[in-house]
Design an enzyme around this catalytic site. Structure first.
Site, PDB file in Angstrom:
ATOM      1  N   SER A 163      23.473  22.744  11.610  1.00 48.23           N
ATOM      2  CA  SER A 163      24.190  23.718  12.442  1.00 48.23           C
ATOM      3  C   SER A 163      25.491  24.216  11.819  1.00 48.23           C
ATOM      4  O   SER A 163      26.491  24.422  12.514  1.00 48.23           O
ATOM      5  CB  SER A 163      24.440  23.155  13.848  1.00 48.23           C
ATOM      6  OG  SER A 163      23.202  22.902  14.497  1.00 48.23           O
TER       7      SER A 163
ATOM      8  N   GLU B  79      22.271  15.092   6.475  1.00 51.15           N
ATOM      9  CA  GLU B  79      21.886  15.967   7.579  1.00 51.15           C
ATOM     10  C   GLU B  79      21.468  15.120   8.774  1.00 51.15           C
ATOM     11  O   GLU B  79      20.307  14.705   8.872  1.00 51.15           O
ATOM     12  CB  GLU B  79      20.693  16.839   7.167  1.00 51.15           C
ATOM     13  CG  GLU B  79      20.975  17.799   6.040  1.00 51.15           C
ATOM     14  CD  GLU B  79      20.049  19.010   6.112  1.00 51.15           C
ATOM     15  OE1 GLU B  79      20.554  20.131   6.216  1.00 51.15           O
ATOM     16  OE2 GLU B  79      18.827  18.834   6.100  1.00 51.15           O
TER      17      GLU B  79
ATOM     18  N   GLU C  72      12.433  17.539   8.461  1.00 56.06           N
ATOM     19  CA  GLU C  72      11.238  18.208   9.002  1.00 56.06           C
ATOM     20  C   GLU C  72       9.988  17.761   8.253  1.00 56.06           C
ATOM     21  O   GLU C  72       8.906  17.696   8.821  1.00 56.06           O
ATOM     22  CB  GLU C  72      11.420  19.732   8.944  1.00 56.06           C
ATOM     23  CG  GLU C  72      12.394  20.194  10.021  1.00 56.06           C
ATOM     24  CD  GLU C  72      13.125  21.490   9.712  1.00 56.06           C
ATOM     25  OE1 GLU C  72      12.688  22.229   8.815  1.00 56.06           O
ATOM     26  OE2 GLU C  72      14.141  21.752  10.382  1.00 56.06           O
TER      27      GLU C  72
ATOM     28  N   ASN D 155      18.411  27.020   2.910  1.00 62.79           N
ATOM     29  CA  ASN D 155      17.047  26.540   3.159  1.00 62.79           C
ATOM     30  C   ASN D 155      16.400  27.510   4.152  1.00 62.79           C
ATOM     31  O   ASN D 155      16.648  27.427   5.348  1.00 62.79           O
ATOM     32  CB  ASN D 155      17.118  25.114   3.739  1.00 62.79           C
ATOM     33  CG  ASN D 155      15.754  24.578   4.125  1.00 62.79           C
ATOM     34  OD1 ASN D 155      14.721  25.164   3.784  1.00 62.79           O
ATOM     35  ND2 ASN D 155      15.733  23.459   4.836  1.00 62.79           N
ATOM     36  N   TRP D 156      15.579  28.415   3.610  1.00 63.06           N
ATOM     37  CA  TRP D 156      14.961  29.434   4.480  1.00 63.06           C
ATOM     38  C   TRP D 156      13.834  28.866   5.336  1.00 63.06           C
ATOM     39  O   TRP D 156      13.320  29.537   6.217  1.00 63.06           O
ATOM     40  CB  TRP D 156      14.412  30.584   3.624  1.00 63.06           C
ATOM     41  CG  TRP D 156      15.451  31.477   3.011  1.00 63.06           C
ATOM     42  CD1 TRP D 156      16.811  31.369   3.088  1.00 63.06           C
ATOM     43  CD2 TRP D 156      15.199  32.656   2.213  1.00 63.06           C
ATOM     44  NE1 TRP D 156      17.419  32.386   2.389  1.00 63.06           N
ATOM     45  CE2 TRP D 156      16.451  33.186   1.841  1.00 63.06           C
ATOM     46  CE3 TRP D 156      14.040  33.296   1.772  1.00 63.06           C
ATOM     47  CZ2 TRP D 156      16.577  34.343   1.062  1.00 63.06           C
ATOM     48  CZ3 TRP D 156      14.165  34.443   0.993  1.00 63.06           C
ATOM     49  CH2 TRP D 156      15.420  34.960   0.647  1.00 63.06           C
ATOM     50  N   LYS D 157      13.391  27.650   5.033  1.00 60.82           N
ATOM     51  CA  LYS D 157      12.259  27.030   5.752  1.00 60.82           C
ATOM     52  C   LYS D 157      11.051  27.974   5.722  1.00 60.82           C
ATOM     53  O   LYS D 157      10.833  28.610   4.694  1.00 60.82           O
ATOM     54  CB  LYS D 157      12.680  26.637   7.176  1.00 60.82           C
ATOM     55  CG  LYS D 157      13.977  25.813   7.159  1.00 60.82           C
ATOM     56  CD  LYS D 157      14.321  25.178   8.462  1.00 60.82           C
ATOM     57  CE  LYS D 157      15.633  24.407   8.310  1.00 60.82           C
ATOM     58  NZ  LYS D 157      16.011  23.663   9.499  1.00 60.82           N
TER      59      LYS D 157
ATOM     60  N   GLY E 259      20.521  26.083   7.113  1.00 57.22           N
ATOM     61  CA  GLY E 259      19.207  26.517   7.575  1.00 57.22           C
ATOM     62  C   GLY E 259      19.299  27.861   8.266  1.00 57.22           C
ATOM     63  O   GLY E 259      19.369  28.911   7.622  1.00 57.22           O
ATOM     64  N   GLY E 260      19.339  27.840   9.594  1.00 54.79           N
ATOM     65  CA  GLY E 260      19.324  29.066  10.405  1.00 54.79           C
ATOM     66  C   GLY E 260      20.271  30.157   9.932  1.00 54.79           C
ATOM     67  O   GLY E 260      19.875  31.325   9.814  1.00 54.79           O
TER      68      GLY E 260
ATOM     69  N   HIS F 184      13.567  16.283   3.373  1.00 55.41           N
ATOM     70  CA  HIS F 184      14.110  16.958   4.559  1.00 55.41           C
ATOM     71  C   HIS F 184      13.496  16.334   5.819  1.00 55.41           C
ATOM     72  O   HIS F 184      12.320  15.971   5.824  1.00 55.41           O
ATOM     73  CB  HIS F 184      13.802  18.463   4.494  1.00 55.41           C
ATOM     74  CG  HIS F 184      14.561  19.237   5.527  1.00 55.41           C
ATOM     75  ND1 HIS F 184      14.154  19.290   6.841  1.00 55.41           N
ATOM     76  CD2 HIS F 184      15.710  19.950   5.445  1.00 55.41           C
ATOM     77  CE1 HIS F 184      15.031  20.023   7.520  1.00 55.41           C
ATOM     78  NE2 HIS F 184      15.989  20.429   6.705  1.00 55.41           N
TER      79      HIS F 184
ATOM     80  N   GLY G 267      19.521  22.564  13.536  1.00 53.57           N
ATOM     81  CA  GLY G 267      18.979  23.635  14.369  1.00 53.57           C
ATOM     82  C   GLY G 267      19.317  23.530  15.837  1.00 53.57           C
ATOM     83  O   GLY G 267      18.708  24.199  16.674  1.00 53.57           O
TER      84      GLY G 267
HETATM   85  P1  PGA Z   1      20.349  24.335  10.356  1.00 56.54           P
HETATM   86  O1  PGA Z   1      19.346  23.582   9.364  1.00 56.54           O
HETATM   87  O2  PGA Z   1      21.465  24.893   9.516  1.00 56.54           O
HETATM   88  O3  PGA Z   1      19.510  25.426  10.987  1.00 56.54           O
HETATM   89  O4  PGA Z   1      20.821  23.335  11.346  1.00 56.54           O
HETATM   90  C1  PGA Z   1      19.825  22.825   8.290  1.00 56.54           C
HETATM   91  C2  PGA Z   1      18.672  22.251   7.540  1.00 56.54           C
HETATM   92  O5  PGA Z   1      17.615  21.981   8.128  1.00 56.54           O
HETATM   93  O6  PGA Z   1      18.760  22.048   6.321  1.00 56.54           O
END
Ligand code: PGA
Length: 240
Positions: free
Chosen positions: A202, A156, A90, A8-10, A223-224, A88, A162
């Site tokens: 994470s 999640e 976010e 997930n590149w966001k 994500g990150g 998600h 994050g």
């Molecule tokens: P993260 O994000 O790996 O940066 O914690 C995961 C996600 O939001 O899907």
């Protein structure tokens, strides 16, 4: 069951050149038998990246028409996009998506023939089982048993996204059990067993193998770490 590693590149990266370089590195090196890699870049890059399975990070809850700025599940399907991330945290937090919006989007995606990565998870201090049960029951309302083959659930915990505070494998296992129990009550044990469950929050190349080995999950949502080619490739290789 084939494992699934989803990037997930966001809202990253900012230039197409960076997107192309990152995608190219992953395409070249992240090949592992029995593991599917899915890249979910921002919408604008979707038609420009070829050679790996792709997913979008969102869709409109509307199919077509006068909805300025929206992107339809049908348009994504027409571009051969395979997956969509829905729900998600976010999107729930910054764009006020409710379980009802999430449900509308999930049905829209499934009707269009997209596979859904349905994200759920509790906030810090919330009672996990109650939250997960509520999110699943409302998010999957009116989703037919036959459509569940196209649904992947991503656990999640919001506090782990994050933050570097990843969830222990023990806690992940208990969340997976809770998710399966809800799925059993909604769809029976066969579908509950066959539904793929991912962990996200994470994840890095140091902890990824542990989740797959001891967390009872069938894959990971990253994500990150998905923005760092070496790190992401190492995560994919850790599924071997
Ligand atoms: P993260 O994000 O790996 O940066 O914690 C995961 C996600 O939001 O899907």
């Amino acid at each position: 069951m084939e494992k699934l590693i989803v990037a997930n590149w966001k809202l990253n990266p900012i230039t197409f050149k960076e997107a192309k370089d990152l995608f190219g590195a992953v395409k070249k090196h992240a090949k592992v038998k029995n593991t599917q890699v899915v890249i979910c870049p921002p919408f604008v890059y979707l038609p420009l990246l070829k050679g790996l399975s792709l997913g979008s990070q969102n869709i409109s809850s509307e199919q077509k028409g006068a909805f300025t700025g929206e992107i339809s599940a049908l348009q994504l399907k027409d571009l051969n996009i395979e997956y969509v991330i829905i729900g998600h945290s976010e999107r729930r937090k910054h764009f006020s998506e409710t379980n009802e919006t999430v449900n509308k989007k999930i049905k829209m995606a499934l009707e269009a023939g997209l596979k859904v990565i349905f994200c759920i998870g509790e906030n810090e201090g919330e009672e996990k089982n109650t939250i997960l049960q509520n999110q699943i029951t409302k998010g999957l309302a009116d989703v037919l048993p036959a459509q569940m083959e196209q649904v992947v659930i991503a656990y999640e915990p919001v506090w782990a996204i994050g933050t570097g505070k990843n969830c222990s494998t023990e806690e992940t296992k208990s969340a997976v059990e809770s998710i399966k129990n809800t799925l059993i009550s909604l769809y029976g044990s066969q579908i509950a067993e066959n539904t793929r469950i991912l962990y996200g929050g994470s994840v890095n190349s140091t902890n990824s193998a542990e989740y797959l080995k001891n967390g009872e999950v069938n894959g990971l949502l990253i994500g990150g770490a998905s923005l760092k080619p070496d790190e992401f490739i190492a995560i994919v290789k850790s599924t071997e």
